[in-house]
Design a protein around this motif. Sequence first.
Motif, PDB file in Angstrom:
ATOM      1  N   GLU A  24       0.867  -1.167   0.000  1.00  0.00           N
ATOM      2  CA  GLU A  24       0.000   0.000   0.000  1.00  0.00           C
ATOM      3  C   GLU A  24       0.906   1.219   0.000  1.00  0.00           C
ATOM      4  O   GLU A  24       2.109   1.101   0.236  1.00  0.00           O
ATOM      5  CB  GLU A  24      -0.884   0.013   1.253  1.00  0.00           C
ATOM      6  N   PRO A  25       0.344   2.404  -0.235  1.00  0.00           N
ATOM      7  CA  PRO A  25       1.186   3.598  -0.089  1.00  0.00           C
ATOM      8  C   PRO A  25       1.677   3.707   1.346  1.00  0.00           C
ATOM      9  O   PRO A  25       1.026   3.216   2.277  1.00  0.00           O
ATOM     10  CB  PRO A  25       0.219   4.746  -0.429  1.00  0.00           C
ATOM     11  N   PRO A  26       2.824   4.329   1.564  1.00  0.00           N
ATOM     12  CA  PRO A  26       3.288   4.501   2.942  1.00  0.00           C
ATOM     13  C   PRO A  26       2.303   5.364   3.728  1.00  0.00           C
ATOM     14  O   PRO A  26       1.580   6.173   3.136  1.00  0.00           O
ATOM     15  CB  PRO A  26       4.644   5.196   2.779  1.00  0.00           C
ATOM     16  N   PRO A  27       2.252   5.193   5.039  1.00  0.00           N
ATOM     17  CA  PRO A  27       1.334   6.012   5.843  1.00  0.00           C
ATOM     18  C   PRO A  27       1.590   7.494   5.626  1.00  0.00           C
ATOM     19  O   PRO A  27       2.725   7.914   5.381  1.00  0.00           O
ATOM     20  CB  PRO A  27       1.665   5.590   7.277  1.00  0.00           C
ATOM     21  N   PRO A 181       7.109   4.437  -5.181  1.00  0.00           N
ATOM     22  CA  PRO A 181       8.451   3.920  -4.892  1.00  0.00           C
ATOM     23  C   PRO A 181       9.464   4.297  -5.964  1.00  0.00           C
ATOM     24  O   PRO A 181       9.138   4.418  -7.146  1.00  0.00           O
ATOM     25  CB  PRO A 181       8.232   2.398  -4.854  1.00  0.00           C
ATOM     26  N   VAL A 182      10.696   4.489  -5.523  1.00  0.00           N
ATOM     27  CA  VAL A 182      11.834   4.751  -6.408  1.00  0.00           C
ATOM     28  C   VAL A 182      12.807   3.606  -6.227  1.00  0.00           C
ATOM     29  O   VAL A 182      13.171   3.268  -5.095  1.00  0.00           O
ATOM     30  CB  VAL A 182      12.499   6.096  -6.084  1.00  0.00           C
ATOM     31  N   ALA A 192      15.286  12.137 -10.993  1.00  0.00           N
ATOM     32  CA  ALA A 192      14.384  11.765 -12.086  1.00  0.00           C
ATOM     33  C   ALA A 192      12.946  11.636 -11.598  1.00  0.00           C
ATOM     34  O   ALA A 192      11.998  11.878 -12.356  1.00  0.00           O
ATOM     35  CB  ALA A 192      14.840  10.454 -12.719  1.00  0.00           C
ATOM     36  N   ALA A 193      12.779  11.257 -10.333  1.00  0.00           N
ATOM     37  CA  ALA A 193      11.434  11.151  -9.770  1.00  0.00           C
ATOM     38  C   ALA A 193      10.911  12.493  -9.277  1.00  0.00           C
ATOM     39  O   ALA A 193       9.706  12.777  -9.375  1.00  0.00           O
ATOM     40  CB  ALA A 193      11.435  10.143  -8.630  1.00  0.00           C
TER      41      ALA A 193
END
Length: 200
Positions: A24-27, A181-182, A192-193
């Motif tokens: 999941e996405p981080p909190p 995520p990278v 780049a992100a």
Amino acid sequence: MIRRAVLTFALLTAALAGPAFAAEPPPPVTAQDHVLGRADAPVTVIEYASFTCSHCADFHNEVLPAFKAKYIDTGKVRLVHRNLPTAPANVAAAAAAVAICAAPGRYFDVAEVFMRDQANLRTTGAKPWFDAGVAASGKTREQIETCLSDPATGAALQAQIEGAQQAGVAGTPSFFVNGKPVAEHTLEALSAAVDPLLRR
């Protein structure tokens, strides 16, 4: 007390051997997080790291200074540092707890010392390493020891570990740029992100 904390946090980090969570996405970032940079920066980079991880030390010692100068000091990025202890996880967790217990605004001072001196763990052992971290904390040893024994400190670290697991973090350092995520922790990969988000 530091030695006792190392043993105590061994129980806490036993959860790291548990089953993997669905990614999941981080909190979301909260007041409990440790943030380097402006709160209103347009880009948020979340780092999951361990104070005993050599790749994490490489990032903090070799990449972070340039990343900080380019993005954090200019108000473009805020860096959120969260802990995911790695082997020896009890030592990493105790170090994370020392950083969490630091005086307001001193978390990253402790992190810098632990990352800078990480290689000394193999030569001089843990005591001088912890002593340097405590010295950078802005608190007395007695204050740090009291904080280490507070259940709230362990709960704060446990929340970071669980958040990493929920986000599918498999190793350290791991980075999320505005929740995505990278794959690499180089300046080029992070740039780049980040850069396309700044052009929006």
